[in-house]
Scaffold this motif. Structure first.
Motif, PDB file in Angstrom:
ATOM      1  N   LEU A  52       0.827  -1.206   0.000  1.00  0.00           N
ATOM      2  CA  LEU A  52       0.000   0.000   0.000  1.00  0.00           C
ATOM      3  C   LEU A  52       0.862   1.257   0.000  1.00  0.00           C
ATOM      4  O   LEU A  52       0.619   2.194  -0.766  1.00  0.00           O
ATOM      5  N   ILE A  53       1.882   1.268   0.829  1.00  0.00           N
ATOM      6  CA  ILE A  53       2.778   2.429   0.905  1.00  0.00           C
ATOM      7  C   ILE A  53       3.566   2.579  -0.387  1.00  0.00           C
ATOM      8  O   ILE A  53       3.674   3.690  -0.949  1.00  0.00           O
ATOM      9  N   ILE A  54       4.119   1.483  -0.886  1.00  0.00           N
ATOM     10  CA  ILE A  54       4.909   1.540  -2.122  1.00  0.00           C
ATOM     11  C   ILE A  54       4.042   1.983  -3.305  1.00  0.00           C
ATOM     12  O   ILE A  54       4.444   2.856  -4.088  1.00  0.00           O
ATOM     13  N   GLY A  55       2.859   1.407  -3.428  1.00  0.00           N
ATOM     14  CA  GLY A  55       1.957   1.789  -4.520  1.00  0.00           C
ATOM     15  C   GLY A  55       1.531   3.244  -4.432  1.00  0.00           C
ATOM     16  O   GLY A  55       1.469   3.943  -5.440  1.00  0.00           O
ATOM     17  N   GLY A  56       1.253   3.708  -3.225  1.00  0.00           N
ATOM     18  CA  GLY A  56       0.884   5.107  -3.043  1.00  0.00           C
ATOM     19  C   GLY A  56       2.007   6.057  -3.411  1.00  0.00           C
ATOM     20  O   GLY A  56       1.782   7.100  -4.039  1.00  0.00           O
ATOM     21  N   LEU A  57       3.224   5.704  -3.045  1.00  0.00           N
ATOM     22  CA  LEU A  57       4.376   6.545  -3.406  1.00  0.00           C
ATOM     23  C   LEU A  57       4.608   6.566  -4.911  1.00  0.00           C
ATOM     24  O   LEU A  57       4.932   7.615  -5.484  1.00  0.00           O
ATOM     25  N   ILE A  58       4.447   5.426  -5.555  1.00  0.00           N
ATOM     26  CA  ILE A  58       4.613   5.375  -7.011  1.00  0.00           C
ATOM     27  C   ILE A  58       3.563   6.234  -7.704  1.00  0.00           C
ATOM     28  O   ILE A  58       3.886   7.024  -8.602  1.00  0.00           O
ATOM     29  N   ILE A  59       2.315   6.110  -7.307  1.00  0.00           N
ATOM     30  CA  ILE A  59       1.252   6.903  -7.921  1.00  0.00           C
ATOM     31  C   ILE A  59       1.459   8.392  -7.639  1.00  0.00           C
ATOM     32  O   ILE A  59       1.265   9.236  -8.529  1.00  0.00           O
ATOM     33  N   ALA A  60       1.866   8.732  -6.424  1.00  0.00           N
ATOM     34  CA  ALA A  60       2.137  10.140  -6.114  1.00  0.00           C
ATOM     35  C   ALA A  60       3.265  10.669  -6.981  1.00  0.00           C
ATOM     36  O   ALA A  60       3.207  11.804  -7.474  1.00  0.00           O
ATOM     37  N   PHE A  61       4.296   9.865  -7.196  1.00  0.00           N
ATOM     38  CA  PHE A  61       5.402  10.270  -8.061  1.00  0.00           C
ATOM     39  C   PHE A  61       4.927  10.535  -9.477  1.00  0.00           C
ATOM     40  O   PHE A  61       5.299  11.532 -10.100  1.00  0.00           O
ATOM     41  N   VAL A  62       4.099   9.635 -10.011  1.00  0.00           N
ATOM     42  CA  VAL A  62       3.604   9.779 -11.374  1.00  0.00           C
ATOM     43  C   VAL A  62       2.728  11.026 -11.506  1.00  0.00           C
ATOM     44  O   VAL A  62       2.850  11.794 -12.454  1.00  0.00           O
ATOM     45  N   VAL A  63       1.866  11.252 -10.527  1.00  0.00           N
ATOM     46  CA  VAL A  63       0.955  12.390 -10.591  1.00  0.00           C
ATOM     47  C   VAL A  63       1.698  13.708 -10.431  1.00  0.00           C
ATOM     48  O   VAL A  63       1.470  14.666 -11.165  1.00  0.00           O
ATOM     49  N   LEU A  64       2.612  13.756  -9.484  1.00  0.00           N
ATOM     50  CA  LEU A  64       3.332  15.007  -9.239  1.00  0.00           C
ATOM     51  C   LEU A  64       4.355  15.335 -10.324  1.00  0.00           C
ATOM     52  O   LEU A  64       4.737  16.491 -10.472  1.00  0.00           O
ATOM     53  N   ARG A  65       4.786  14.343 -11.055  1.00  0.00           N
ATOM     54  CA  ARG A  65       5.730  14.587 -12.128  1.00  0.00           C
ATOM     55  C   ARG A  65       5.074  15.344 -13.283  1.00  0.00           C
ATOM     56  O   ARG A  65       5.715  16.098 -13.995  1.00  0.00           O
TER      57      ARG A  65
END
Length: 61
Positions: free
Chosen positions: A44-57
């Motif tokens: 959950l934490i890893i997936g959330g960080l990946i999605i946040a990275f993609v969105v914020l990029r």
């Protein structure tokens, strides 16, 4: 194109976390449930960080 695959990996991790959390809460008992839940929250934490990275990029050209 690479960011699309990264976002798919993030979504897969989030779906895997959902499944593992449900499994650990309703089907498993004892220490096994705790281990599965730990893996689920890690996904959950890893997936959330990946999605946040993609969105914020932002959008790419």
């Amino acid at each position: 194109m690479m960011m699309m695959w990264v976002s798919f990996a993030g979504m897969f991790a989030l779906f895997l976390a959902i499944g593992l959390i449900l499994l650990s809460r309703y089907k498993l008992k004892g220490i096994v449930a705790g281990i599965v839940a730990t893996f689920a929250y890690a996904f959950l934490i890893i997936g959330g960080l990946i999605i946040a990275f993609v969105v914020l990029r932002g959008p790419t050209a």
